[in-house]
Design a protein around this motif. Structure first.
Motif, short mmCIF file in Angstrom:
data_model
loop_
_atom_site.label_atom_id
_atom_site.label_comp_id
_atom_site.label_asym_id
_atom_site.label_seq_id
_atom_site.Cartn_x
_atom_site.Cartn_y
_atom_site.Cartn_z
N TYR A 1 0.81 -1.23 0.00
CA TYR A 1 0.00 0.00 0.00
C TYR A 1 0.84 1.28 0.00
O TYR A 1 0.48 2.27 -0.62
N TYR B 1 -2.48 -11.58 7.82
CA TYR B 1 -3.16 -10.86 6.72
C TYR B 1 -2.18 -9.95 5.98
O TYR B 1 -2.18 -9.87 4.75
N ASP C 1 -1.09 -10.10 2.08
CA ASP C 1 -1.21 -9.01 1.08
C ASP C 1 0.01 -9.01 0.16
O ASP C 1 -0.10 -8.79 -1.05
N ASN D 1 -10.44 -12.66 3.70
CA ASN D 1 -9.57 -11.63 3.12
C ASN D 1 -10.36 -10.38 2.70
O ASN D 1 -9.84 -9.27 2.78
N LYS D 2 -11.61 -10.58 2.29
CA LYS D 2 -12.44 -9.43 1.91
C LYS D 2 -12.65 -8.50 3.12
O LYS D 2 -12.57 -7.28 3.02
N TRP E 1 -10.71 -8.20 5.71
CA TRP E 1 -9.43 -7.54 5.99
C TRP E 1 -9.19 -6.37 5.04
O TRP E 1 -8.83 -5.28 5.48
N SER E 2 -9.40 -6.60 3.76
CA SER E 2 -9.17 -5.54 2.76
C SER E 2 -10.05 -4.32 3.05
O SER E 2 -9.61 -3.18 2.92
N THR E 3 -11.31 -4.58 3.44
CA THR E 3 -12.23 -3.49 3.77
C THR E 3 -11.71 -2.70 4.97
O THR E 3 -11.72 -1.46 4.98
N GLU F 1 -8.58 -0.55 4.01
CA GLU F 1 -8.94 0.62 3.19
C GLU F 1 -9.46 1.76 4.05
O GLU F 1 -9.26 2.93 3.74
#
Length: 502
Positions: free
Chosen positions: A356, A387, A391, A484-485, A487-489, A492
């Motif tokens: 990121y 996590y 990534d 994982n979804k 975690w990504s949320t 962000e």
């Protein structure tokens, strides 16, 4: 008389000395922590003299513990926290400012002020990105902000080094001023195509070439220690025969010497490297191209992802929140969670690293409800380490357009079975842990030993590698994608935090 290799493993929070025998067995270890300084938000500093004194004391302690004399040491190898920048006076040997640590983000605004063509030029030449993480902007800050520093630099009276250079300088009584290709490349002043310091990069950062050390391979004799290093009676002078950045050292220590082999090291941060052989793979998914090792007349490369906060998130639970008393307890607490609450801790205390690269992100906890307990937060913090590593694994898979089926793991947290199983689950990869998880120290030890014929070749070293456990995923791809979804949320929602609250 049995002979040994000594490794100096200088980390972010502690200095260690390890003594290894020919079978790759660690005979003695001594470790001491040194103070961390946080003068302002986002600033992280060390006192370079404290690092040296701490490191030197561990050498004596490790030798005394095992009742080993200086004449039994065949060579010294050095591995170190990378990027951390020290500048000292050439005439006095005294640092002009504290060492600015790799985690430090004080130069974030300057990095953002770069024009796009400068950003592109830096990435093309270095394989890295313009970011406070690397040494160049730290060096520039010291030269610009420490009174008289620019004048001293113009007069040729300053020396710059990452910690390996500082230790070699002190070990040799100020006689030797060198670095190696793995550490040099992480400064943002090194061209990966010419394998040397680059004048265009030095001009961009306004850093004079005169302050830079000579670049050597990772496995050769740089010099000998000064007489009396061990104690006043033992005047043995020991050859210093390896220098390598900690993550590259772990890659070599895991014997990931072939193209496509990868490892994850769980330390203060978490670092994932994949050997790409003599190919320089330029990432388009937020990873770094790095020198893997310079050995035997050849330079090989790796793809790397850097997670800023891993083990230090557990320290945060212990020392700041005080919801655990010991890091070992985290595995037990994580195992107490029996419900399906999806709590996510994003430990971006000093910003986010790969993939990121957001210096303005700050930590957050998501998914809290009235039923959330200490156990959930401990478990979510452990999961956050996996996590973040995942990534990077996902970014690597996109870059090489192939899955990473095996992840070799090491570092303190690799002893946590819950975390390792979770890593296997969400990465959908086999996780392999060796019996000897001191792979960072072993990489430097092996390179030092190879340079003097202590070990004949890598094939002989491979006989020392023994697996402790192999874990396979216990959930399917669909469940992993669902986790994982979430975690990504969560990640962000931490983006640009410091900017957005202004």
């Amino acid at each position: 008389m049995e002979k040994y290799i000594v490794t100096l493993d200088e980390g972010t929070t502690s200095a260690r000395t390890l003594i290894t025998n020919k079978k790759g067995k660690i005979i003695s270890v001594a470790q001491s922590e040194f103070p961390q300084y946080f003068p302002k938000d986002g600033w992280v500093e060390h006192d370079a003299n404290q690092i040296w004194n701490t490191q030197r004391s561990t050498i004596t302690t490790a030798l005394n513990k095992a009742n080993i004399e200086g004449k039994q040491i065949s060579a010294i190898g050095i591995t170190n926290q990378r990027e951390t920048a020290v500048i000292w006076n050439r005439e006095t040997g005294v640092p002009i400012y504290n060492a600015i640590v790799w985690q430090d983000t004080r130069t974030a605004k300057w990095c953002e002020s770069m024009k796009q063509e400068e950003v592109d030029m830096v990435k093309k030449k270095t394989g890295l990105i313009i970011n406070p993480y690397f040494s160049a902007t730290k060096v520039k800050w010291i030269l610009d902000n420490v009174e008289g520093a620019r004048e001293l630099a113009k007069e040729g009276k300053l020396m710059f080094g990452t910690i390996n250079t500082w230790l070699i300088y002190r070990l040799t009584g100020g006689e030797v001023f060198v670095t190696d290709h793995t550490n040099a490349q992480r400064t943002l002043m090194y061209n990966i195509h010419t394998n040397d310091w680059d004048d265009e990069l030095l001009k961009l950062f306004d850093i004079p070439r005169s302050i830079l050390p000579e670049i050597k391979s990772c496995s050769e004799e740089y010099g000998i220690t000064y007489a009396g290093l061990i104690n006043k009676q033992d005047l043995t002078q020991i050859p210093i025969c390896s220098s390598i950045g900690d993550q590259q050292s772990a890659l070599f220590g895991q014997l990931c010497v072939n193209d496509g082999e990868s490892k994850i090291t769980y330390g203060t941060g978490c670092f994932i490297l994949m050997n790409t052989g003599e190919k320089r793979v330029m990432s388009s998914h937020g990873l770094l191209t790095t020198v893997a090792v310079a050995y035997n007349g050849k330079i090989t490369y790796a793809l790397e992802g850097s997670v800023m906060v891993a083990g230090s998130a557990i320290q945060w639970l212990r020392d700041n929140l005080r919801i655990v008393y010991n890091a070992v307890e985290t595995e037990w607490y994580a195992g107490q969670v029996t419900d399906d609450r999806r709590i996510y801790v994003v430990p971006s205390f000093t910003g986010l690293g790969s993939p990121y690269w957001d210096a303005y992100s700050r930590g957050g906890i998501f998914g809290l409800d009235r039923g959330t307990k200490r156990e959930h937060i401990v478990r979510a913090t452990l999961e956050a380490i996996a996590y973040q590593a995942n990534d990077v694994v996902r970014a690597m898979q996109k870059d090489i357009k192939a899955p990473l089926k095996i992840l070799k793991v090491d570092g303190g947290a690799s002893n946590n079975k819950f975390l390792m199983q979770f890593q296997a689950d969400i990465s959908q990869s086999k996780v392999v842990k060796p019996v000897n998880v001191e792979t960072t120290a072993m990489g430097a030890a092996y390179l030092a030993g190879l340079s003097i014929g202590y070990w004949k070749d890598v094939e002989e070293i491979k006989k020392n590698y023994v697996e402790d456990f192999v874990l396979s995923p216990t959930i399917d791809e669909k469940k992993a994608a669902w986790l994982n979804k979430g975690w990504s949320t969560a990640v962000e929602r931490t983006f640009s935090w410091l900017k957005d609250i202004e």
